[in-house]
Design a protein around this motif. Structure first.
Motif, short mmCIF file in Angstrom:
data_model
loop_
_atom_site.label_atom_id
_atom_site.label_comp_id
_atom_site.label_asym_id
_atom_site.label_seq_id
_atom_site.Cartn_x
_atom_site.Cartn_y
_atom_site.Cartn_z
N THR B 191 44.36 48.50 57.67
CA THR B 191 44.59 47.34 56.81
C THR B 191 43.80 47.42 55.50
O THR B 191 43.89 46.51 54.68
CB THR B 191 44.19 46.03 57.53
OG1 THR B 191 42.78 46.09 57.79
CG2 THR B 191 44.93 45.86 58.83
N ILE B 192 43.02 48.48 55.30
CA ILE B 192 42.29 48.62 54.03
C ILE B 192 43.30 48.99 52.94
O ILE B 192 44.01 49.98 53.08
CB ILE B 192 41.19 49.69 54.11
CG1 ILE B 192 40.16 49.30 55.18
CG2 ILE B 192 40.49 49.84 52.76
CD1 ILE B 192 39.06 50.33 55.37
N PRO B 193 43.37 48.18 51.87
CA PRO B 193 44.39 48.45 50.85
C PRO B 193 44.17 49.82 50.18
O PRO B 193 43.03 50.16 49.83
CB PRO B 193 44.17 47.32 49.83
CG PRO B 193 43.23 46.37 50.44
CD PRO B 193 42.56 47.01 51.60
N GLU B 194 45.25 50.56 50.02
CA GLU B 194 45.19 51.91 49.46
C GLU B 194 44.63 51.91 48.04
O GLU B 194 43.94 52.83 47.62
CB GLU B 194 46.60 52.52 49.49
CG GLU B 194 46.67 54.01 49.26
CD GLU B 194 45.81 54.81 50.22
OE1 GLU B 194 45.21 55.80 49.78
OE2 GLU B 194 45.73 54.43 51.41
N HIS B 195 44.89 50.81 47.29
CA HIS B 195 44.49 50.82 45.87
C HIS B 195 42.98 50.85 45.70
O HIS B 195 42.48 51.31 44.68
CB HIS B 195 45.12 49.64 45.11
CG HIS B 195 44.60 48.31 45.52
ND1 HIS B 195 43.43 47.80 45.05
CD2 HIS B 195 45.11 47.37 46.38
CE1 HIS B 195 43.23 46.60 45.59
NE2 HIS B 195 44.22 46.34 46.40
N LEU B 196 42.23 50.42 46.72
CA LEU B 196 40.77 50.50 46.63
C LEU B 196 40.33 51.95 46.54
O LEU B 196 39.44 52.31 45.79
CB LEU B 196 40.13 49.84 47.85
CG LEU B 196 40.24 48.31 47.94
CD1 LEU B 196 39.55 47.82 49.20
CD2 LEU B 196 39.63 47.66 46.71
N TYR B 197 41.01 52.79 47.36
CA TYR B 197 40.66 54.22 47.36
C TYR B 197 41.08 54.86 46.04
O TYR B 197 40.37 55.69 45.49
CB TYR B 197 41.35 54.94 48.52
CG TYR B 197 40.75 54.59 49.85
CD1 TYR B 197 39.49 55.09 50.20
CD2 TYR B 197 41.40 53.76 50.73
CE1 TYR B 197 38.92 54.77 51.41
CE2 TYR B 197 40.84 53.43 51.94
CZ TYR B 197 39.60 53.94 52.28
OH TYR B 197 39.03 53.61 53.48
N GLU B 198 42.27 54.47 45.55
CA GLU B 198 42.75 55.05 44.30
C GLU B 198 41.81 54.70 43.15
O GLU B 198 41.46 55.56 42.34
CB GLU B 198 44.17 54.58 44.01
CG GLU B 198 45.19 55.44 44.75
CD GLU B 198 46.48 54.71 45.03
OE1 GLU B 198 46.78 53.71 44.33
OE2 GLU B 198 47.21 55.13 45.95
N ALA B 199 41.36 53.44 43.14
CA ALA B 199 40.43 53.01 42.09
C ALA B 199 39.15 53.82 42.17
O ALA B 199 38.62 54.27 41.14
CB ALA B 199 40.13 51.52 42.24
N ALA B 200 38.65 54.05 43.40
CA ALA B 200 37.42 54.81 43.56
C ALA B 200 37.62 56.25 43.10
O ALA B 200 36.73 56.86 42.51
CB ALA B 200 36.98 54.77 45.03
N LYS B 201 38.83 56.80 43.40
CA LYS B 201 39.12 58.17 42.99
C LYS B 201 39.10 58.29 41.47
O LYS B 201 38.55 59.24 40.91
CB LYS B 201 40.51 58.58 43.50
CG LYS B 201 40.46 59.52 44.70
CD LYS B 201 41.87 59.97 45.05
CE LYS B 201 41.93 60.45 46.48
NZ LYS B 201 43.31 60.52 46.98
N ILE B 202 39.72 57.29 40.81
CA ILE B 202 39.76 57.32 39.34
C ILE B 202 38.34 57.27 38.78
O ILE B 202 38.01 57.93 37.81
CB ILE B 202 40.62 56.14 38.81
CG1 ILE B 202 42.09 56.38 39.19
CG2 ILE B 202 40.48 55.97 37.30
CD1 ILE B 202 42.97 55.18 39.07
N ASP B 203 37.47 56.51 39.49
CA ASP B 203 36.08 56.44 39.06
C ASP B 203 35.31 57.72 39.37
O ASP B 203 34.11 57.80 39.11
CB ASP B 203 35.36 55.25 39.71
CG ASP B 203 35.91 53.94 39.18
OD1 ASP B 203 36.61 53.97 38.15
OD2 ASP B 203 35.65 52.89 39.80
N GLY B 204 35.99 58.67 40.01
CA GLY B 204 35.35 59.96 40.26
C GLY B 204 34.56 60.03 41.56
O GLY B 204 33.71 60.91 41.72
N ALA B 205 34.83 59.12 42.50
CA ALA B 205 34.08 59.14 43.76
C ALA B 205 34.67 60.20 44.70
O ALA B 205 35.87 60.26 44.90
CB ALA B 205 34.14 57.76 44.43
N GLY B 206 33.80 61.03 45.29
CA GLY B 206 34.23 62.04 46.25
C GLY B 206 34.47 61.39 47.61
O GLY B 206 34.26 60.19 47.76
#
Lengths: 277, 299
Positions: B191-206
């Motif tokens: 249930t964790i929204p996918e966009h949270l991960y995408e936002a983190a990826k854009i911010d450069g989080a590994g």
């Protein structure tokens, strides 16, 4: 692209290694149950059986009281399940869809008993069964199993009942249905997956229970599988591990059937049962 | 509840009556098999009762004095805490780890999930038999497997000596109950929204930063509930420990549940056992109240 493929393969290998490690005790149970006695006591053990035999299963069914235990467990778990699910469904309907004094307190009490340790209840229950002459009967075990199965079922069914939309029932009432009529025609069909899930959980809980059977029942003719099979371990002069592993496999049969065909009901029960943070 | 604005007071009263009628059988059974025994346990704890004859006499607070001044209760409480903390830690670490792996797109995912969940639903009796056979000092697969891998030089006595017995019990407990954590965490992960991960990826989080910054905060609530629930259930565990070690060697794995059983049906002191069980319940009450308040608020 190349790199993420490699990553995928590594994740797969790691995961499957762990999964097989976790499943190993179960595989070992099956492997041991089909090994002939002579191969069993080889050092080091053979990881794959050289010869496969079903003699232990045959002996289990013909020379031990296993089938009596099995029948007792079926009667015990089935009766407990029907009793508890019937009471629980009516109770959950009342707790979720009716308004009266003490309703909230009652719901809290259910949750409290759901967490209560069995050893607290076992002493008074033992005295009670002796006093009313029910000790050493299946009825005493059914009553004892109610102590953990009823709070569990009630709590689970309460969550499922909360998931049934209210407006369907309201519409039926506006159309002139009685509350119990609406319950039968509207709520029950909607609640059916929840009831199946609860019934499966209750059955498994009751099927696996050990402590009450240990204290309340002491003769082979009424012993369920849990204490029955354990007594085969304790009474044997030299422990026949392959026979015990065959008994373990047979004892897990209902579970394997549930897992093969009804697993989604088990996982949906988890979402409802208290773990919804 | 149901269209409150439109129904008349008379109908409301008759609904309330029906509601009470529906819950009445449950209340009756509850009172008979849970409330009465619970009160009886407290009542019995001020008597001295010999189990085989069930004859007893009033001893006042003597059982509680023995509980507070004797060694047995505190020793068992210590054992219970070591067992609970040990097995719970393993359950949480393995459970969360396994859930993260099973959340990935792996081969035969549903088969992998089934295999991981299976131990949780397995009868404790079966689990114990299998593990006692694995732990067998002469022919056990555990010793030979570890020796073939070069981890052990000599076979270990797994359940008969300390600290191996405690480690063995904790391991089997973790194996049996960690799937509970896996199921609960997996359900939440989905249930964790996918966009949270995408936002983190854009911010450069590994991947590791994404776990700490996105996944873990999202899992926090469900983990609190899991820890409370499992802590309560592990604390009162009887079957697994009783069947694996019987509390031995001597009393080194005798948790409170086993102490109560041993006192009532081994030493035949039912009153004292009831006092121990009341003491045990009081310790648990802390966790229970926290859990009930936590779940009650959401429910």
């Amino acid at each position: 692209m190349q790199r993420s493929m490699l990553q995928g393969v590594i994740v797969n290998l790691v995961t499957w290694t762990l999964v097989l490690l976790i499943a190993f005790p179960l595989l070992w149970m099956i492997i041991t149950s089909v090994k002939p006695q002579t191969e069993l006591f080889r050092i080091p053990p053979t990881w794959f059986p050289e010869t496969i035999t079903f003699e232990h299963y045959w002996r289990l069914l013909t020379e031990t009281p296993f089938l009596t235990y099995f029948r007792n467990s079926v009667v015990l778990a089935t009766t407990t399940t029907i009793f508890v699910v019937a009471l629980g469904t009516l109770g959950a309907y009342s707790l979720v869809r009716f308004k009266y004094r003490g309703r909230e307190t009652l719901a809290m009490l259910v949750l409290f008993t759901y967490l209560l340790p069995s050893v607290v209840l076992i002493i008074p229950l033992y005295l009670m069964m002796v006093a009313i002459g029910l000790s050493n009967t299946l009825v005493s075990l059914i009553l004892a199993h109610t102590t953990f199965a009823l709070p569990y079922a009630l709590w689970l069914l309460r969550s499922f009942m909360e998931g049934v939309p209210e407006d369907l029932e309201s519409a039926a009432l506006v159309d002139g249905a009685s509350r119990m009529g609406a319950f039968r025609d509207i709520i029950l069909p909607q609640l059916l997956p929840g009831i199946i899930s609860t019934a499966l959980f209750t059955f498994i809980l009751s099927w696996n229970e050990y402590l009450y059977a240990l204290v309340l029942v002491n003769s082979d003719s009424v012993a369920p599988l849990t204490t029955g099979v354990m007594s085969m371990l304790i009474s044997a002069f030299n422990i026949e591990w392959s026979l015990l592993m065959a008994a373990s496999v047979m004892m897990s049969l209902p579970l394997i059937v549930v897992f093969a065909f009804l697993q989604s009901y088990l996982t949906s029960g988890f979402g409802a049962g208290g773990v919804k943070g | 509840m149901i269209a409150t604005q439109t129904i008349t007071p008379r109908l409301e009263r008759s609904y309330a009556r029906l509601g009470v009628l529906l819950i009445a059988p449950t209340i009756l059974v509850f009172s008979l098999v849970i409330v009465y025994p619970l009160l009886a346990a407290i009542y019995l704890s001020v008597f001295s009762i010999y189990t085989p004859t069930l004859e007893g006499n009033f001893v006042g607070a003597a059982n509680y004095v023995k509980l507070l001044t004797g060694k047995a209760f505190w020793n068992s409480l210590g054992v219970t805490l070591i067992w609970t903390v040990g097995t719970l830690t393993l359950q949480i670490v393995f459970g969360v780890g396994m859930a993260l792996l099973l959340h990935q797109n792996i081969w035969f995912r549903s088969l992998a999930r089934s295999l991981v969940l299976f131990p949780y639903f397995l009868s404790t009796v079966v689990a114990v038999l299998v593990w006692r056979w694995l732990f067998n000092d002469l022919y056990g697969a555990m010793n030979h497997g570890l020796m073939q891998l070069g981890i052990l030089d000599l076979p270990l006595d797994w359940l008969g000596s300390m600290p191996n017995a405690m480690i063995g019990v904790i391991l089997v407990g973790a194996w049996k109950y960690f799937p509970f954590v896996v199921i609960a965490v997996l359900a939440r992960l989905q249930t964790i929204p996918e966009h949270l991960y995408e936002a983190a990826k854009i911010d450069g989080a590994g991947p590791i930063a994404r776990f700490w910054d996105v996944t873990l905060p999202q899992l926090r609530n469900v983990l609190v509930v899991i820890v409370l629930l499992r802590a309560i259930w592990d604390f009162k565990e009887f079957d697994l420990i009783y069947l694996l070690t019987g509390g031995g060697p001597v009393t080194s794995t005798q948790t409170l549940s086993l102490l109560v059983y041993q006192e009532a049906f081994g030493l035949n002191q039912m009153g004292q056992a009831a006092a121990y069980s009341v003491g045990m319940m009081l310790v648990m009450l802390v966790f229970m109240v926290v859990y009930i308040r936590k779940t009650g608020k959401e429910g």
